[in-house]
Design a protein around this motif. Structure first.
Motif, PDB file in Angstrom:
ATOM      1  N   GLU A 102       0.849  -1.186   0.000  1.00  0.00           N
ATOM      2  CA  GLU A 102       0.000   0.000   0.000  1.00  0.00           C
ATOM      3  C   GLU A 102       0.890   1.243   0.000  1.00  0.00           C
ATOM      4  N   GLU A 103       0.409   2.310  -0.621  1.00  0.00           N
ATOM      5  CA  GLU A 103       1.168   3.566  -0.657  1.00  0.00           C
ATOM      6  C   GLU A 103       0.186   4.734  -0.580  1.00  0.00           C
ATOM      7  N   LEU A 104       0.262   5.461   0.508  1.00  0.00           N
ATOM      8  CA  LEU A 104      -0.619   6.603   0.731  1.00  0.00           C
ATOM      9  C   LEU A 104      -0.225   7.747  -0.195  1.00  0.00           C
ATOM     10  N   ASN A 130      -4.908   5.180  -2.495  1.00  0.00           N
ATOM     11  CA  ASN A 130      -3.865   4.164  -2.388  1.00  0.00           C
ATOM     12  C   ASN A 130      -3.168   4.091  -3.743  1.00  0.00           C
ATOM     13  N   MET A 136      -6.377  -0.209   1.123  1.00  0.00           N
ATOM     14  CA  MET A 136      -5.758   0.523   2.223  1.00  0.00           C
ATOM     15  C   MET A 136      -6.817   1.257   3.039  1.00  0.00           C
ATOM     16  N   ASN A 137      -6.790   1.058   4.352  1.00  0.00           N
ATOM     17  CA  ASN A 137      -7.600   1.836   5.284  1.00  0.00           C
ATOM     18  C   ASN A 137      -6.750   3.001   5.759  1.00  0.00           C
ATOM     19  N   TYR A 138      -7.320   4.166   5.858  1.00  0.00           N
ATOM     20  CA  TYR A 138      -6.555   5.320   6.317  1.00  0.00           C
ATOM     21  C   TYR A 138      -7.430   6.213   7.170  1.00  0.00           C
ATOM     22  N   ILE A 155     -11.307   4.238   2.860  1.00  0.00           N
ATOM     23  CA  ILE A 155     -10.747   2.998   2.325  1.00  0.00           C
ATOM     24  C   ILE A 155     -10.521   3.222   0.836  1.00  0.00           C
TER      25      ILE A 155
END
Length: 176
Positions: A102-104, A130, A136-138, A155
């Motif tokens: 994952e990459e924010l 993402n 990805m959850n953020y 998400i």
């Protein structure tokens, strides 16, 4: 004989798995002439043939996984020797291709705003997504009382989520 009859490896999408080694030897008498074969486009075993009189020969399994999509792949390669009763010997292979990490990602990277004293600055949009693989959850947060966000989490599996950044600046003095 063979040092193993099964190998497993993994790699992330876009990468090759690390090479793996095993040993082959003649467990009987005399000279063993062998050949290696497989029908897997993502595997090469070297050397492709050899001779053993009892010493251990090193075999290397090379995985060519760069073009493979995420998933699990199985197959085998064979060690064949004419005139040997237990020929061919099979070595099972399992390869797992994992998604990239994952990459924010956010846009814009910084927000600036201005307003007249006694008024709220105009709201702005912040996009979060993402940029890597998987889901990805953020969470979203801030550390000032004059800023609020339209949501506190999200998400993303690659889609861009849009949030309002609200400025509650009417009560701030000039320059704050």
């Amino acid at each position: 004989g063979l040092s193993t009859n099964a190998l497993a490896s993994s790699a992330q999408v876009g990468n090759n798995a690390a090479d793996q080694n095993l040993e082959l030897w003649n467990a009987g008498n005399g000279t063993l002439n062998y050949t290696i074969s497989n029908n897997l486009p993502w595997v090469l075993v070297t050397p492709s043939s050899g001779t053993s009189t009892g010493g251990h020969d090193a075999l290397t399994v090379h995985y060519f996984a760069v073009g493979l999509p995420e998933g699990s792949y199985t197959g085998q390669f064979w060690v064949t020797s004419a005139g040997v009763s237990n020929s061919p010997l099979a070595v099972a292979l399992a390869l797992t291709i994992q998604p990239p990490p994952e990459e924010l990602a956010v846009w814009p990277a910084a927000l600036t705003n201005a307003t007249l004293v006694g008024t709220n600055a105009g709201r702005q949009i912040l996009e979060v997504w993402n940029a890597g693989g998987g889901v990805m959850n953020y969470s979203l947060s801030n550390d000032v009382s004059w800023l609020s966000l339209s949501a506190s989490n999200g998400i993303s599996a690659g889609e861009h989520d849009r949030f309002w950044v609200n400025y509650v600046t009417a009560g701030l003095a000039a320059g704050e």
